[in-house]
Motif scaffolding. Structure first.
Motif, PDB file in Angstrom:
ATOM      1  N   TYR A  14      -2.498  14.926  -2.541  1.00  0.00           N
ATOM      2  CA  TYR A  14      -2.164  14.213  -3.769  1.00  0.00           C
ATOM      3  C   TYR A  14      -1.014  13.286  -3.478  1.00  0.00           C
ATOM      4  N   ALA A  37       2.231  11.743  -5.416  1.00  0.00           N
ATOM      5  CA  ALA A  37       3.043  11.756  -6.643  1.00  0.00           C
ATOM      6  C   ALA A  37       3.626  10.361  -6.894  1.00  0.00           C
ATOM      7  N   LYS A  75       8.973  11.594 -13.365  1.00  0.00           N
ATOM      8  CA  LYS A  75       9.279  11.945 -11.979  1.00  0.00           C
ATOM      9  C   LYS A  75      10.777  12.147 -11.787  1.00  0.00           C
ATOM     10  N   PHE A  94       2.639  19.711  -7.427  1.00  0.00           N
ATOM     11  CA  PHE A  94       3.429  18.624  -8.026  1.00  0.00           C
ATOM     12  C   PHE A  94       4.341  19.123  -9.139  1.00  0.00           C
ATOM     13  N   ASP A 117       7.835  18.171  -8.709  1.00  0.00           N
ATOM     14  CA  ASP A 117       8.135  16.731  -8.584  1.00  0.00           C
ATOM     15  C   ASP A 117       8.532  16.097  -9.916  1.00  0.00           C
ATOM     16  N   TYR A 118       8.203  16.753 -10.996  1.00  0.00           N
ATOM     17  CA  TYR A 118       8.375  16.138 -12.313  1.00  0.00           C
ATOM     18  C   TYR A 118       9.210  16.999 -13.261  1.00  0.00           C
ATOM     19  N   LEU A 166      -3.143  12.149 -10.111  1.00  0.00           N
ATOM     20  CA  LEU A 166      -2.441  12.121  -8.821  1.00  0.00           C
ATOM     21  C   LEU A 166      -3.411  12.125  -7.635  1.00  0.00           C
TER      22      LEU A 166
END
Ligand code: PMV
Length: 375
Positions: A11, A13, A64, A108, A111-112, A149
Motif C-alpha cells: 500500500y 500512504a 496523515k 496504515f 500513519d494517520y 491506499l
C-alpha cells in the motif's frame, strides 16, 4: 481464504486526508454463537438475520501524521471518538483494543490520525448491543481507506481474483476481531459464520447464506421488546469464557451444528413450525448455558417470562407462527412472517408492551446489509 490473505502488504500512504462513511446494521442470531477460542474463533457455527432499522452510522476522517516535523509525532494509534456529536472517552479502550488486534492486517493505522464520529439509530442504553453494528461500520470505513491506499499498487493474485468478495470478507474478518457477531453484519439477509458441514463457511468471516430461501422468510419481521434497558449484567467477553470447562459445552457445540443443518432445510422448505422450534430452543439453550455455568447467571427478567408465556398463548390460540429469540440479556426479539405483521403488532401493542420499560419496543425486519454513504 486464510489469515495471511488479509495482511495488507502493498500500500502507499500517499493520501494526505479524507473521510469515508458507512452505515451498518445489527443482526439477530437464529443459531447462537456462544463460546470462542483464541483470536475470536467461534466454538460453533451460527446463522443470523441481518436487520434494517437498528444500525450504526460511522464517519471516519483520516489525516496523515507529519513525521517530518521537528516536533516528535507519536507512532501510537491516534484517534478521537465522537458519539452522537459529543466527544466520548468511554469508547476509546474498546477501539484501542480493536486497533491492536487488527494492526497486522491494516498497517496504515499508525500513519494517520482518525476522527471517529458515530451514532446509532436505536436509543443509547436501550439494552440493544451496538457492538455488532458499531464494529462492522468501523471495519468497513477502514476497508474503504485501504481500498484507496491500494489504488496504485500491484495486487496479489488472491486480491485480484476476488476483489469484490475480498472487500466484504476482509471487512467481516476485521469486524470479527472487534466483536465476534459483528462479522455477520456486513451482508444480508442471512449470514453464516463458523465452519460447518451444511453451508459454505469460514471461522474467519461471515458468508452470505448460500442455500435456498423460501418466500415465507422474505421481509421477516423482528420487533424488539425492551424489557431491560440497563447495562448488560454479563459482558459477552465474560459470557463466552463461561463455556470453558462447562459440563455441557461439547453437546452444545454439536447441537449448534445439527440445528444449522436443520435450519438449512427449513429455510428452503418454508416450514415455519419447525423454524419456530429451532429458534426458540436455541434462545433457551443459550440461557440454559448461562444458568448452568460456574459462576451462573439468570439474564431473563420476570417480564421476559411474562412475554414468552403470552406469546405462546397467542400462538396456539391464533394458529400463528410468531416466535421469540433472546440475546445474552432480558430483551425479547419477536420474530414473525410479514403476512402476520398487522395482527402481531396489534398483539404486541395491546398485550406485550406493558412488560417493556416505558412501553418501548423497536420494529425492525430483515435487511440487506451495510451501505456505503460517502467514499
Ligand atoms: O459478538 P459477541 O462477542 O458480543 O457475542 C454475541 C453472542 C450472542 O449475541 C449471545 C449470540 C450471537 O450469535 O449473536
Amino acid at each position: 481464504m486464510i489469515v495471511e490473505d488479509f495482511i495488507l502488504k502493498n500500500y502507499n500512504a500517499h493520501i494526505e486526508s479524507g473521510s469515508v462513511k458507512w452505515e451498518s446494521p445489527s443482526n439477530i442470531a437464529l443459531v447462537k454463537y456462544w463460546g470462542k477460542k483464541e483470536n475470536q474463533i467461534p466454538e460453533n457455527p451460527s446463522i443470523s438475520f441481518t436487520l434494517s432499522n437498528c444500525k450504526t452510522i460511522t464517519e471516519l476522517t483520516y489525516t496523515k501524521k507529519d513525521f517530518s516535523t521537528a516536533l516528535k509525532v507519536s507512532s501510537d494509534f491516534s484517534f478521537d471518538v465522537y458519539f452522537e456529536g459529543e466527544k466520548n472517552e468511554a469508547f476509546k479502550p474498546k477501539i484501542q483494543t480493536f486497533f491492536e488486534r487488527i494492526e497486522a492486517y491494516v498497517p496504515f493505522l499508525r500513519d494517520y490520525h482518525f476522527k471517529i464520529e458515530t451514532s446509532n439509530t436505536f436509543p443509547h442504553s436501550s439494552g440493544i448491543a451496538s457492538s455488532a453494528s458499531g464494529m462492522s461500520a468501523l471495519a468497513l470505513c477502514l476497508m474503504s481507506i485501504e481500498q484507496k491506499l491500494r489504488e496504485d499498487v500491484t495486487l496479489s493474485a488472491v486480491e485480484r481474483s476476488s476483489e469484490k468478495n475480498y472487500f466484504k470478507r476482509k471487512a467481516s474478518f476485521l469486524a470479527r476481531l472487534g466483536s465476534g457477531s459483528a462479522c455477520r453484519s456486513i451482508e444480508g439477509e442471512l449470514v453464516v459464520w463458523g465452519q460447518n458441514e451444511s453451508t459454505e463457511s469460514s471461522d474467519l468471516y461471515g458468508i452470505k447464506f448460500d442455500g435456498e430461501v423460501h418466500p415465507n422468510f422474505k421481509n421477516y419481521q423482528d420487533t424488539i421488546l425492551l424489557v431491560d434497558k440497563g447495562e448488560k449484567q454479563v459482558s459477552s467477553t465474560v459470557g463466552h469464557k463461561l463455556m470453558f470447562g462447562h459440563p455441557y459445552a461439547e453437546q452444545r457445540f454439536n447441537q449448534a451444528h445439527d440445528n444449522l443443518a436443520k435450519l438449512k432445510s427449513v429455510l428452503a422448505s418454508g416450514d415455519l413450525q419447525t423454524f419456530v422450534k429451532i429458534v426458540e430452543s436455541e434462545a433457551l439453550t443459550l440461557h440454559a448455558m448461562m444458568m448452568t455455568s460456574m459462576p451462573y447467571f439468570i439474564l431473563m427478567k420476570p417480564n421476559t417470562l411474562e412475554i414468552i408465556s403470552k406469546l405462546w398463548k397467542y400462538r396456539s390460540e391464533n394458529s400463528s407462527n410468531v416466535c421469540f429469540t433472546l440475546d445474552a440479556g432480558a430483551n425479547v426479539h419477536v420474530l414473525y412472517p410479514e403476512n402476520e405483521k398487522e395482527s402481531v403488532l396489534k398483539f404486541i401493542k395491546n398485550e406485550l408492551s406493558t412488560f417493556c420499560q416505558n412501553g418501548h419496543f423497536i420494529t425492525d425486519f430483515v435487511g440487506k446489509g451495510a451501505q456505503l454513504i460517502k467514499n
